[in-house]
Design a protein around this motif. Structure first.
Motif, short mmCIF file in Angstrom:
data_model
loop_
_atom_site.label_atom_id
_atom_site.label_comp_id
_atom_site.label_asym_id
_atom_site.label_seq_id
_atom_site.Cartn_x
_atom_site.Cartn_y
_atom_site.Cartn_z
N LEU A 98 1.28 -41.16 10.47
CA LEU A 98 2.14 -42.20 11.03
C LEU A 98 3.59 -41.97 10.60
O LEU A 98 4.51 -42.22 11.38
CB LEU A 98 1.64 -43.55 10.51
CG LEU A 98 1.91 -44.80 11.34
CD1 LEU A 98 1.43 -44.61 12.76
CD2 LEU A 98 1.23 -45.99 10.69
N GLY A 99 3.78 -41.49 9.38
CA GLY A 99 5.14 -41.15 8.92
C GLY A 99 5.75 -42.17 7.98
O GLY A 99 6.93 -42.08 7.67
N THR A 100 4.96 -43.14 7.53
CA THR A 100 5.54 -44.22 6.71
C THR A 100 5.68 -43.86 5.23
O THR A 100 6.28 -44.61 4.49
CB THR A 100 4.68 -45.48 6.82
OG1 THR A 100 3.31 -45.12 6.66
CG2 THR A 100 4.86 -46.16 8.17
N LEU A 101 5.12 -42.74 4.81
CA LEU A 101 5.17 -42.40 3.39
C LEU A 101 6.57 -41.92 2.98
O LEU A 101 7.31 -41.38 3.79
CB LEU A 101 4.16 -41.30 3.07
CG LEU A 101 2.68 -41.64 3.31
CD1 LEU A 101 1.82 -40.44 2.96
CD2 LEU A 101 2.26 -42.86 2.51
N CYS A 137 10.02 -45.12 11.76
CA CYS A 137 10.45 -46.20 10.85
C CYS A 137 9.61 -46.21 9.57
O CYS A 137 8.40 -46.01 9.61
CB CYS A 137 10.27 -47.56 11.53
SG CYS A 137 11.41 -47.86 12.87
N SER A 138 10.28 -46.47 8.44
CA SER A 138 9.56 -46.71 7.20
C SER A 138 9.03 -48.15 7.24
O SER A 138 9.40 -48.94 8.11
CB SER A 138 10.51 -46.54 6.01
OG SER A 138 11.53 -47.52 6.10
N HIS A 139 8.17 -48.50 6.28
CA HIS A 139 7.68 -49.89 6.19
C HIS A 139 8.86 -50.86 6.17
O HIS A 139 8.85 -51.89 6.84
CB HIS A 139 6.86 -50.09 4.92
CG HIS A 139 5.52 -49.40 4.94
ND1 HIS A 139 5.10 -48.58 3.93
CD2 HIS A 139 4.54 -49.40 5.86
CE1 HIS A 139 3.89 -48.12 4.22
NE2 HIS A 139 3.53 -48.59 5.39
N ILE A 148 -0.27 -52.56 9.15
CA ILE A 148 -0.45 -51.14 9.45
C ILE A 148 -1.79 -50.65 8.92
O ILE A 148 -2.53 -49.96 9.61
CB ILE A 148 0.73 -50.32 8.90
CG1 ILE A 148 1.98 -50.60 9.74
CG2 ILE A 148 0.40 -48.83 8.87
CD1 ILE A 148 3.21 -49.84 9.35
N ILE A 168 10.55 -51.31 9.54
CA ILE A 168 9.73 -52.12 10.46
C ILE A 168 9.86 -53.60 10.08
O ILE A 168 10.05 -54.45 10.95
CB ILE A 168 8.25 -51.68 10.41
CG1 ILE A 168 8.12 -50.23 10.87
CG2 ILE A 168 7.39 -52.59 11.28
CD1 ILE A 168 6.77 -49.60 10.55
N LYS A 182 2.92 -53.85 5.69
CA LYS A 182 2.02 -52.82 5.13
C LYS A 182 0.56 -53.16 5.45
O LYS A 182 -0.22 -52.28 5.82
CB LYS A 182 2.21 -52.71 3.61
CG LYS A 182 3.51 -52.03 3.23
CD LYS A 182 3.61 -51.85 1.72
CE LYS A 182 4.90 -51.17 1.36
NZ LYS A 182 5.15 -51.12 -0.09
N ALA A 220 6.47 -47.02 13.69
CA ALA A 220 6.33 -45.97 12.68
C ALA A 220 6.18 -44.60 13.36
O ALA A 220 6.93 -43.68 13.06
CB ALA A 220 5.13 -46.26 11.78
N GLU A 237 -1.49 -42.86 7.10
CA GLU A 237 -0.09 -43.20 6.81
C GLU A 237 0.79 -41.94 6.81
O GLU A 237 1.95 -41.99 7.20
CB GLU A 237 0.02 -43.91 5.44
CG GLU A 237 -0.71 -45.24 5.41
CD GLU A 237 0.19 -46.45 5.64
OE1 GLU A 237 1.43 -46.27 5.81
OE2 GLU A 237 -0.34 -47.58 5.65
#
Lengths: 237, 184
Positions: free
Chosen positions: A15-18, B152-154, B172, B157, B169, B147, A12
């Motif tokens: 991926l960059g979602t944090l 993109c953040s959760h 992913i 998305i 979530k 992402a 994560e």
């Protein structure tokens, strides 16, 4: 070998979602968890081919000269042959000695640092009673010291110029008497000493301090919104 | 630039050779700016990110270790990290409408087989990653690509593909686990 939690968080992270705070946390953990650092590198390598899917965009003509200027400044500032010396040799020495673990190490470092400040005449302090060393979340390198001339008058002294994005500022925070909401002590200018007024809430042993990354005029909410870049506690000396 | 040229440029930067940084810039800045721009989405901000990334490459070049990974990967990670710290520290996160998110969550939580349009053109040049991504269902693949490529953040998305946040979530998490197995 990384465990399942480390694998998931590494994925994560890459991926960059944090969130900003979680990103800073992962960066700090990578320093002390080699399995996590290896898992991050493995994810970086796995996903790197995807960068081909972004179309190339030619930078403006001025960009290279901006970079060259900044690099020249960094190199001149460090006045050493190797460009990596963002930290002074003294700071690296401290890092190597792992002085930053535990309060005992910290107070020892604080008293050492006191001596250094006197010797190098960064400032002539009138008999400080408290010392706070704010270390970077990422690599525990000391970034700022706070020196208290008394419980009311405190000066924040940068040990280098923190590198932050142009559209960001650093804001100093504390928790008064262990209260949950943080109290802002103001937006600080990178590379410049900053005088703090502690007349409303005297500085006490173990009082926590943190510096977060915020919009240029400071946090819009009155609470930290960006990642905490530096933190430390007050030590009586 | 070849992988070997990348490694050599970084090692020269570590020795303090500014020409090597210029060589790297001339060869790769357009591709790197493209990557940053997709994530931060504003041209001026993307150039700021690339500026900061190149200063970082210069100051941290000595920490690059060719035994641990490719120089190319290292450089792209510096640029992506700089871009991500720009968007995650910024205001974009707040622009995701929380109420809209909850409404979507409530209304659509039953749907699992989501119909997600194909928005990314994969190609064979991605090698094994292409094969492994192709094995994922469209929802998982698209979430992962939104992402990684678009930063993109959760929440973003979830808004883009109109799916509940929790579902995104989970997609992913499972998609990444499948990718890891497939690529092992």
């Amino acid at each position: 070998m990384a465990n399942a939690e480390q694998q998931r968080i590494a994925g994560e992270y890459v991926l960059g979602t944090l969130s900003a705070a979680s990103r800073a946390q992962v960066q700090a953990r990578m320093q002390r968890e080699p399995e996590l650092a290896a898992a991050v590198r493995a994810w970086e390598a796995r996903l790197q081919p995807l960068t081909q899917l972004a179309a190339a965009v030619t930078p403006s003509d001025q960009l290279w000269s901006r970079i060259a200027r900044s690099v020249a400044q960094r190199t001149a500032a460090s006045n050493a042959p190797r460009p990596q010396v963002q930290h002074s040799p003294l700071q690296r020495w401290w890092n190597n000695l792992s002085l930053w673990r535990g309060a005992a190490g910290l107070s020892f470092a604080a008293s050492l640092l006191m001596g250094t400040l006197l010797l190098t005449r960064v400032q002539a302090p009138p008999a400080p009673q408290y010392m706070v060393v704010l270390v970077a979340a990422q690599d525990k390198a000391p970034g700022f010291v706070m020196q208290a001339a008394s419980a009311q008058r405190v000066r924040l002294i940068p040990l280098g110029v923190a590198q932050i994005p142009a559209d960001k500022a650093l804001e100093l925070w504390t928790h008064v008497d262990g209260a949950k909401p943080a109290t802002s002590l103001g937006v600080i200018k990178p590379g410049q000493p900053f005088d703090l007024d502690f007349s409303k809430f005297p500085i006490k042993p173990d009082m926590p301090f943190a510096i977060s990354l915020e919009p240029p005029t400071g946090s819009p909410t009155g609470q930290p919104t960006g990642p905490v870049l530096y933190s430390g506690k007050a030590v009586k000396i | 630039m070849t992988d070997a040229a990348y490694d050599a440029a970084l090692m020269a930067c570590a020795r303090g050779d500014q020409t090597a940084l210029r060589v790297l810039y001339d060869a790769e800045s357009a591709r790197l700016l493209g990557v940053a721009l997709r994530i931060v989405r504003e041209r001026a901000a993307a150039e700021d990110v690339l500026h900061d990334a190149f200063v970082n490459i210069w100051t941290k070049a000595a920490s690059f270790d060719a035994a641990r990974g490719s120089g190319r990967g290292w450089v792209y990670s510096v640029v992506r990290n700089q871009a991500l710290s720009h968007v995650r520290g910024g205001t974009r996160e707040v622009t995701v409408d929380e109420e809209a998110m909850e409404a979507i969550d409530a209304q659509a939580s039953a749907q699992t087989a989501h119909d997600v349009a194909q928005v990314f053109e994969l190609n064979a040049s991605l090698g094994k990653l292409n094969d492994c991504l192709s094995k994922l269902d469209a929802a998982k693949r698209t979430s992962i690509l939104y992402a990684y490529i678009d930063g993109c953040s959760h929440g973003e998305i979830a808004q883009r593909i109109n799916a509940p946040l929790g579902t995104v979530k989970a997609w992913i998490r499972r998609g990444m686990a499948s990718l890891q197995d497939c690529m092992a």
